[in-house]
Write an enzyme that holds these catalytic residues in place. Sequence first.
Site, PDB file in Angstrom:
ATOM      1  N   GLN A   1       7.094   5.309  -5.145  1.00 20.85           N
ATOM      2  CA  GLN A   1       6.508   4.972  -3.553  1.00 20.85           C
ATOM      3  C   GLN A   1       5.098   3.833  -3.789  1.00 20.85           C
ATOM      4  O   GLN A   1       4.317   4.558  -3.893  1.00 20.85           O
ATOM      5  CB  GLN A   1       6.506   6.223  -2.827  1.00 20.85           C
ATOM      6  CG  GLN A   1       6.278   5.801  -1.409  1.00 20.85           C
ATOM      7  CD  GLN A   1       5.835   7.404  -0.610  1.00 20.85           C
ATOM      8  OE1 GLN A   1       7.081   8.049   0.025  1.00 20.85           O
ATOM      9  NE2 GLN A   1       4.423   7.660  -0.699  1.00 20.85           N
ATOM     10  N   GLY A   2       5.623   3.090  -2.820  1.00 23.95           N
ATOM     11  CA  GLY A   2       4.403   2.081  -3.610  1.00 23.95           C
ATOM     12  C   GLY A   2       3.311   2.091  -1.409  1.00 23.95           C
ATOM     13  O   GLY A   2       3.733   0.855  -1.383  1.00 23.95           O
TER      14      GLY A   2
ATOM     15  N   SER B   1      -0.126   3.669  -1.087  1.00 30.03           N
ATOM     16  CA  SER B   1      -1.006   4.389  -0.652  1.00 30.03           C
ATOM     17  C   SER B   1      -2.202   3.264  -1.830  1.00 30.03           C
ATOM     18  O   SER B   1      -1.434   2.423  -2.514  1.00 30.03           O
ATOM     19  CB  SER B   1      -1.585   5.638  -0.964  1.00 30.03           C
ATOM     20  OG  SER B   1      -1.606   6.892  -0.407  1.00 30.03           O
TER      21      SER B   1
ATOM     22  N   GLU C   1      10.392  13.018   4.471  1.00 27.51           N
ATOM     23  CA  GLU C   1       9.597  13.489   3.541  1.00 27.51           C
ATOM     24  C   GLU C   1       9.967  15.173   3.174  1.00 27.51           C
ATOM     25  O   GLU C   1       9.868  15.275   2.269  1.00 27.51           O
ATOM     26  CB  GLU C   1       8.225  12.902   3.553  1.00 27.51           C
ATOM     27  CG  GLU C   1       6.834  13.123   2.139  1.00 27.51           C
ATOM     28  CD  GLU C   1       5.816  12.388   2.130  1.00 27.51           C
ATOM     29  OE1 GLU C   1       5.599  12.161   0.904  1.00 27.51           O
ATOM     30  OE2 GLU C   1       5.445  12.308   2.960  1.00 27.51           O
TER      31      GLU C   1
ATOM     32  N   SER D   1      -3.593  13.566   4.250  1.00 26.69           N
ATOM     33  CA  SER D   1      -5.067  14.888   4.507  1.00 26.69           C
ATOM     34  C   SER D   1      -4.509  15.159   5.509  1.00 26.69           C
ATOM     35  O   SER D   1      -4.236  14.931   6.906  1.00 26.69           O
ATOM     36  CB  SER D   1      -5.615  13.891   4.045  1.00 26.69           C
ATOM     37  OG  SER D   1      -6.095  13.002   5.555  1.00 26.69           O
TER      38      SER D   1
END
Length: 383
Positions: free
Chosen positions: A126-127, A129, A244, A365
């Site tokens: 998965q690209g 961040s 997710e 986060s």
Amino acid sequence: MAPEISLRAPDIRAWLRDHLTGEFAPLVGTGGPGREHEHLDLRARWERVLGAAGWIGLGWPAPYGRGASIAEQVVFFEEYARAGGPGRLSHIGEYLLAPTLIEHGTDAQRRRFLPPIASASELWCQGYSEPGAGSDLAGVRTRATLDGDRWLVTGQKVWTSLAHVADWCFVLARTDPASTRKAGLSYLLVPMHQPGVTVRPIVQLTGTSEFNEVFFDGAVADADLVVGAPGDGWRIATSTLSYERGVATLGQQLGFARELAAVVAAARANGTFDDPVVADRIADAWAGLQGLRHHALRTLSATSPDPTGASVAKLLWAGWHQRLGELAMDVGGPLSTVLAEAPDDLTDSQRLFLFTRADTIYGGSDEIQRNIVADRVLGRVQR
């Protein structure tokens, strides 16, 4: 075509018992967060065995998959975890990209990519961040320019799980250079094995490297490998994120239960279980784990989507898992801080403690998850 398989717990249990043996016996209890470096080649072969037996894509709707119910998927994940099934290498393709393509992709994209995901012959990363655009994903600066019949992708991604073994990457890139924030982003499918892609490992506190930096320097993707319309990438990317924390979290929680059981066994063995403070912390950990399970079951069985369920789940398990790592070290006492052999020959407790330092950061986060909850609950009330 994969054979028709039974989703009854005894049959799943028997299949796993019969196959996690011989060549695959060393895989029991390996892999997963903090241990992704273990047995990569053997785990890749194991994924192909799972695919050939029809265990990949259980929850995909027909005609793409088995169309298994939530309850049936829960049975599989829990039996897999109980058997000590190794950490999955195909989960990003199976649980993130595949549902995205089923909902938003073209027929051609589904025909091209779903079968190799189901057979585990192609692995994905998965690209999302980037440096300066991690939790604040709308700040993405990787750019893609349409040049004839292909996209040229340039930029940097970071914290990319399993990029070193992936064949493809779904990339959120800015395709409108005049755009800012959520506008002008596109969701591209980019092959990893090409000259314009460089993968560099990130060494963690554990001494291992399951996350990576990925550099795109004019990497190429065919023009038709954009999911949704160009410029609609934010909507597609957030749709992917909604998958997710699905039913696989119940298997994750059984892994947590094994870790807790190991801490309890260590406390009984060295006598720290008799300390009322330690016993209270163990009881609190057990109660917290039951809370995680009930929240997951409630969210998965809801008749209407819970806009905050995934964020609440992440907040719950990340803090719980960190506290378990701290408890493991306290149970072990001063000797738990001593390495058996430098630099990275860690005990299970040491690995648990060190890797869980990142739990409240990766995957969204805590601060961002709280903002999401506030926006979707308090903001909705105010409107």
